[in-house]
Motif scaffolding. Sequence first.
Motif, PDB file in Angstrom:
ATOM      1  N   MET A 198       0.846  -1.182   0.000  1.00  0.00           N
ATOM      2  CA  MET A 198       0.000   0.000   0.000  1.00  0.00           C
ATOM      3  C   MET A 198       0.893   1.248   0.000  1.00  0.00           C
ATOM      4  O   MET A 198       1.862   1.335   0.727  1.00  0.00           O
ATOM      5  CB  MET A 198      -0.901  -0.019   1.225  1.00  0.00           C
ATOM      6  CG  MET A 198      -1.840   1.115   1.296  1.00  0.00           C
ATOM      7  SD  MET A 198      -3.013   0.821   2.633  1.00  0.00           S
ATOM      8  CE  MET A 198      -4.276   1.901   2.123  1.00  0.00           C
ATOM      9  N   VAL A 199       0.519   2.220  -0.816  1.00  0.00           N
ATOM     10  CA  VAL A 199       1.291   3.450  -0.945  1.00  0.00           C
ATOM     11  C   VAL A 199       0.889   4.414   0.167  1.00  0.00           C
ATOM     12  O   VAL A 199      -0.295   4.623   0.440  1.00  0.00           O
ATOM     13  CB  VAL A 199       1.038   4.094  -2.322  1.00  0.00           C
ATOM     14  CG1 VAL A 199       1.787   5.407  -2.436  1.00  0.00           C
ATOM     15  CG2 VAL A 199       1.452   3.148  -3.425  1.00  0.00           C
ATOM     16  N   CYS A 200       1.895   5.008   0.773  1.00  0.00           N
ATOM     17  CA  CYS A 200       1.667   5.957   1.861  1.00  0.00           C
ATOM     18  C   CYS A 200       1.019   7.232   1.298  1.00  0.00           C
ATOM     19  O   CYS A 200       1.450   7.763   0.273  1.00  0.00           O
ATOM     20  CB  CYS A 200       3.000   6.285   2.521  1.00  0.00           C
ATOM     21  SG  CYS A 200       2.876   7.539   3.814  1.00  0.00           S
ATOM     22  N   PRO A 201      -0.019   7.746   1.944  1.00  0.00           N
ATOM     23  CA  PRO A 201      -0.675   8.958   1.451  1.00  0.00           C
ATOM     24  C   PRO A 201       0.275  10.166   1.432  1.00  0.00           C
ATOM     25  O   PRO A 201       0.140  11.052   0.595  1.00  0.00           O
ATOM     26  CB  PRO A 201      -1.833   9.191   2.408  1.00  0.00           C
ATOM     27  CG  PRO A 201      -1.728   8.188   3.485  1.00  0.00           C
ATOM     28  CD  PRO A 201      -0.692   7.196   3.115  1.00  0.00           C
ATOM     29  N   PHE A 202       1.226  10.199   2.333  1.00  0.00           N
ATOM     30  CA  PHE A 202       2.190  11.297   2.334  1.00  0.00           C
ATOM     31  C   PHE A 202       3.096  11.243   1.108  1.00  0.00           C
ATOM     32  O   PHE A 202       3.444  12.278   0.537  1.00  0.00           O
ATOM     33  CB  PHE A 202       3.028  11.286   3.619  1.00  0.00           C
ATOM     34  CG  PHE A 202       2.211  11.575   4.851  1.00  0.00           C
ATOM     35  CD1 PHE A 202       1.682  12.835   5.080  1.00  0.00           C
ATOM     36  CD2 PHE A 202       1.971  10.577   5.778  1.00  0.00           C
ATOM     37  CE1 PHE A 202       0.930  13.104   6.212  1.00  0.00           C
ATOM     38  CE2 PHE A 202       1.214  10.831   6.907  1.00  0.00           C
ATOM     39  CZ  PHE A 202       0.687  12.090   7.129  1.00  0.00           C
ATOM     40  N   ASP A 203       3.468  10.043   0.698  1.00  0.00           N
ATOM     41  CA  ASP A 203       4.283   9.895  -0.508  1.00  0.00           C
ATOM     42  C   ASP A 203       3.510  10.341  -1.741  1.00  0.00           C
ATOM     43  O   ASP A 203       4.061  10.993  -2.636  1.00  0.00           O
ATOM     44  CB  ASP A 203       4.750   8.445  -0.672  1.00  0.00           C
ATOM     45  CG  ASP A 203       5.792   8.032   0.359  1.00  0.00           C
ATOM     46  OD1 ASP A 203       6.442   8.929   0.945  1.00  0.00           O
ATOM     47  OD2 ASP A 203       5.951   6.814   0.575  1.00  0.00           O
ATOM     48  N   ARG A 204       2.232   9.973  -1.800  1.00  0.00           N
ATOM     49  CA  ARG A 204       1.401  10.384  -2.929  1.00  0.00           C
ATOM     50  C   ARG A 204       1.244  11.903  -2.968  1.00  0.00           C
ATOM     51  O   ARG A 204       1.329  12.528  -4.024  1.00  0.00           O
ATOM     52  CB  ARG A 204       0.032   9.715  -2.847  1.00  0.00           C
ATOM     53  CG  ARG A 204       0.095   8.222  -3.121  1.00  0.00           C
ATOM     54  CD  ARG A 204      -1.234   7.531  -3.010  1.00  0.00           C
ATOM     55  NE  ARG A 204      -2.255   8.189  -3.799  1.00  0.00           N
ATOM     56  CZ  ARG A 204      -3.542   8.161  -3.502  1.00  0.00           C
ATOM     57  NH1 ARG A 204      -3.969   7.510  -2.437  1.00  0.00           N
ATOM     58  NH2 ARG A 204      -4.421   8.761  -4.271  1.00  0.00           N
TER      59      ARG A 204
ATOM     60  N   GLN B 109       3.298  14.107  -1.712  1.00  0.00           N
ATOM     61  CA  GLN B 109       4.585  14.701  -2.072  1.00  0.00           C
ATOM     62  C   GLN B 109       4.847  14.577  -3.573  1.00  0.00           C
ATOM     63  O   GLN B 109       5.328  15.517  -4.205  1.00  0.00           O
ATOM     64  CB  GLN B 109       5.702  14.024  -1.289  1.00  0.00           C
ATOM     65  CG  GLN B 109       7.052  14.672  -1.487  1.00  0.00           C
ATOM     66  CD  GLN B 109       8.132  14.011  -0.651  1.00  0.00           C
ATOM     67  OE1 GLN B 109       8.005  12.857  -0.250  1.00  0.00           O
ATOM     68  NE2 GLN B 109       9.190  14.756  -0.389  1.00  0.00           N
TER      69      GLN B 109
END
Length: 70
Positions: A1-7, A9
Amino acid sequence: MVCPFDRAQALEQRQRDQAIAAQLAQVRPIGPSRTHCLDCEHPIPEKRRALGGKVRCTPCESLFEQGQRR
């Protein structure tokens, strides 16, 4: 699962890159600058004239860009 903070950024970086590219794609004035403003005839400061292609003082250019004229 992709971290929402990474998305978030990655999205911010894409938007920043697009804004920079849009600014760099704009046509820039070339040639010598006028010594006095085209609209009000006040002197254009030397630092502004050094940018090249300037025909208006800063206040008149702001009004011109907003669609207003003196």
